[in-house]
Every structure is written in structure tokens, then in C-alpha cells.
Design a protein around this motif. Structure first.
Motif, PDB file in Angstrom:
ATOM      1  N   ASN A  72       0.827  -1.210   0.000  1.00 25.04           N
ATOM      2  CA  ASN A  72       0.000   0.000   0.000  1.00 25.04           C
ATOM      3  C   ASN A  72       0.856   1.253   0.000  1.00 25.04           C
ATOM      4  O   ASN A  72       0.509   2.259  -0.612  1.00 25.04           O
ATOM      5  CB  ASN A  72      -0.951   0.015   1.192  1.00 25.04           C
ATOM      6  CG  ASN A  72      -2.117  -0.921   0.997  1.00 25.04           C
ATOM      7  OD1 ASN A  72      -2.426  -1.323  -0.124  1.00 25.04           O
ATOM      8  ND2 ASN A  72      -2.753  -1.300   2.078  1.00 25.04           N
ATOM      9  N   GLY A  73       1.989   1.212   0.694  1.00 22.31           N
ATOM     10  CA  GLY A  73       2.898   2.357   0.717  1.00 22.31           C
ATOM     11  C   GLY A  73       3.381   2.703  -0.679  1.00 22.31           C
ATOM     12  O   GLY A  73       3.447   3.864  -1.066  1.00 22.31           O
ATOM     13  N   ARG A  74       3.727   1.680  -1.471  1.00 24.00           N
ATOM     14  CA  ARG A  74       4.237   1.917  -2.824  1.00 24.00           C
ATOM     15  C   ARG A  74       3.172   2.532  -3.726  1.00 24.00           C
ATOM     16  O   ARG A  74       3.474   3.228  -4.684  1.00 24.00           O
ATOM     17  CB  ARG A  74       4.735   0.610  -3.442  1.00 24.00           C
ATOM     18  CG  ARG A  74       5.452   0.843  -4.760  1.00 24.00           C
ATOM     19  CD  ARG A  74       5.990  -0.450  -5.328  1.00 24.00           C
ATOM     20  NE  ARG A  74       6.960  -0.195  -6.369  1.00 24.00           N
ATOM     21  CZ  ARG A  74       6.637   0.068  -7.628  1.00 24.00           C
ATOM     22  NH1 ARG A  74       5.380   0.133  -8.000  1.00 24.00           N
ATOM     23  NH2 ARG A  74       7.584   0.283  -8.520  1.00 24.00           N
ATOM     24  N   ASN A  75       1.913   2.279  -3.432  1.00 23.81           N
ATOM     25  CA  ASN A  75       0.823   2.844  -4.239  1.00 23.81           C
ATOM     26  C   ASN A  75       0.478   4.271  -3.848  1.00 23.81           C
ATOM     27  O   ASN A  75      -0.474   4.845  -4.367  1.00 23.81           O
ATOM     28  CB  ASN A  75      -0.419   1.957  -4.131  1.00 23.81           C
ATOM     29  CG  ASN A  75      -0.219   0.637  -4.816  1.00 23.81           C
ATOM     30  OD1 ASN A  75       0.442   0.563  -5.841  1.00 23.81           O
ATOM     31  ND2 ASN A  75      -0.771  -0.417  -4.256  1.00 23.81           N
ATOM     32  N   ASN A  76       1.239   4.842  -2.946  1.00 23.06           N
ATOM     33  CA  ASN A  76       1.064   6.222  -2.503  1.00 23.06           C
ATOM     34  C   ASN A  76       2.422   6.897  -2.631  1.00 23.06           C
ATOM     35  O   ASN A  76       3.279   6.751  -1.774  1.00 23.06           O
ATOM     36  CB  ASN A  76       0.587   6.260  -1.048  1.00 23.06           C
ATOM     37  CG  ASN A  76      -0.780   5.647  -0.900  1.00 23.06           C
ATOM     38  OD1 ASN A  76      -1.784   6.290  -1.146  1.00 23.06           O
ATOM     39  ND2 ASN A  76      -0.827   4.376  -0.532  1.00 23.06           N
ATOM     40  N   TYR A  77       2.611   7.613  -3.724  1.00 31.38           N
ATOM     41  CA  TYR A  77       3.948   8.130  -4.024  1.00 31.38           C
ATOM     42  C   TYR A  77       3.893   9.563  -4.543  1.00 31.38           C
ATOM     43  O   TYR A  77       2.829  10.075  -4.882  1.00 31.38           O
ATOM     44  CB  TYR A  77       4.646   7.238  -5.054  1.00 31.38           C
ATOM     45  CG  TYR A  77       3.967   7.173  -6.403  1.00 31.38           C
ATOM     46  CD1 TYR A  77       4.350   8.018  -7.438  1.00 31.38           C
ATOM     47  CD2 TYR A  77       2.946   6.258  -6.659  1.00 31.38           C
ATOM     48  CE1 TYR A  77       3.736   7.967  -8.672  1.00 31.38           C
ATOM     49  CE2 TYR A  77       2.332   6.197  -7.892  1.00 31.38           C
ATOM     50  CZ  TYR A  77       2.732   7.049  -8.901  1.00 31.38           C
ATOM     51  OH  TYR A  77       2.115   6.997 -10.125  1.00 31.38           O
ATOM     52  N   ILE A  78       5.075  10.181  -4.562  1.00 27.66           N
ATOM     53  CA  ILE A  78       5.221  11.501  -5.162  1.00 27.66           C
ATOM     54  C   ILE A  78       6.192  11.388  -6.327  1.00 27.66           C
ATOM     55  O   ILE A  78       7.115  10.569  -6.294  1.00 27.66           O
ATOM     56  CB  ILE A  78       5.692  12.567  -4.144  1.00 27.66           C
ATOM     57  CG1 ILE A  78       7.066  12.223  -3.567  1.00 27.66           C
ATOM     58  CG2 ILE A  78       4.662  12.740  -3.036  1.00 27.66           C
ATOM     59  CD1 ILE A  78       7.646  13.313  -2.678  1.00 27.66           C
TER      60      ILE A  78
END
Length: 148
Positions: A72-78
Motif C-alpha cells: 500500500n505504501g508503494r501505491n502512494n507516491y510523489i
């Protein structure tokens, strides 16, 4: 005139104004927390400010919260814009690993292949440089400097 800098600054203003509706909290010490706008996975972030005595702030000054797993962290990026054109720079795309508690470069094919950012204080973000936020989870927030 450097039109790329003007365009980046304009994008940061528009992004900040567009995200203002989603501000969760803001502090007098110079940070604001913005939640993903309802119904939109992509938004823009950035800051007009920089660290005192510097011409930028760094990736270490930004925090992403909400996701609890690496996937899930990887799907939330800048992601930042490429200096060679108006497209996203695949080399400057980052996500926060909520398990390892570190920034990672979003360059592999999944969270297991993405390399760690060696030193987030060395990833410079110039004043007025905007970036795209792609947040898959509606509860994801980003905390970024408004002044330092």
C-alpha cells in the motif's frame, strides 16, 4: 526568462490552492498536512519555501502517512517533473515505506525491488518546485513544509 521555473512555480501555486480544501491541519512552525482530495487519486504538492540558509528543502522534510503495508505504501507516491520536458521523471519518484520507515525510489516493478533512498536529506526540492501526489488510499496524507 526561465519558463520551466515559472511553469513549476505556477503548478505549485495551483496545486497548493487546489489542495487547500483538503488540509487536515496546519501549524505555525511551518508544516501542513493534506489528505487526498475526495474522489481524486492524483493531486499536486509543493512549497514556496526552503530551509533557512539553503536554496531548497529535502525529501526528509516530507512525510506520507496512512498506508500500513509496503504494498500500500508503494501505491502512494510523489513524482517530480522531468527537467527535459513536461513529463514525470521516473528517476525522481519516491514512496514512504511504512514498515522499514524510510523513503524508497519507485523504480522497480514492485515494493521488493525498489531501492532505498540512501540519504533523504540529499534529495533536494527547490522552492516553488511542485510534484505530483498519486495516493491510492483515500486516507493517505502528506505533510510538507510551508515555511522552515
Amino acid at each position: 526568462m526561465d519558463y520551466k521555473k515559472i511553469l513549476a512555480a505556477t503548478a505549485a501555486v495551483i496545486g497548493t490552492v487546489a489542495m487547500a480544501d483538503g488540509i487536515v491541519s496546519s501549524s505555525v512552525v511551518g508544516y501542513m498536512t493534506v489528505q487526498r482530495p475526495a474522489g481524486y487519486q492524483n493531486s499536486f504538492g509543493g512549497s514556496f519555501f526552503m530551509n533557512c540558509g539553503s536554496d531548497s528543502y529535502t525529501l526528509a522534510d516530507i512525510q506520507i502517512s496512512g498506508p500500513a503495508s509496503k504494498a500500500n505504501g508503494r501505491n502512494n507516491y510523489i513524482a517530480f517533473m522531468s527537467s527535459s520536458g513536461m513529463k514525470l521523471d521516473k528517476v525522481r519518484s519516491y514512496w514512504w515505506d511504512p514498515v522499514g520507515l524510510k523513503w524508497r525510489v519507485r523504480s522497480g516493478t514492485n515494493f521488493n525491488n525498489d531501492p532505498d533512498v540512501e540519504d533523504a536529506t540529499q534529495v533536494k526540492i527547490g522552492a516553488g518546485e511542485g510534484f505530483m501526489c498519486s495516493f491510492a488510499q483515500a486516507t493517505t496524507t502528506i505533510t510538507m513544509p510551508t515555511s522552515l
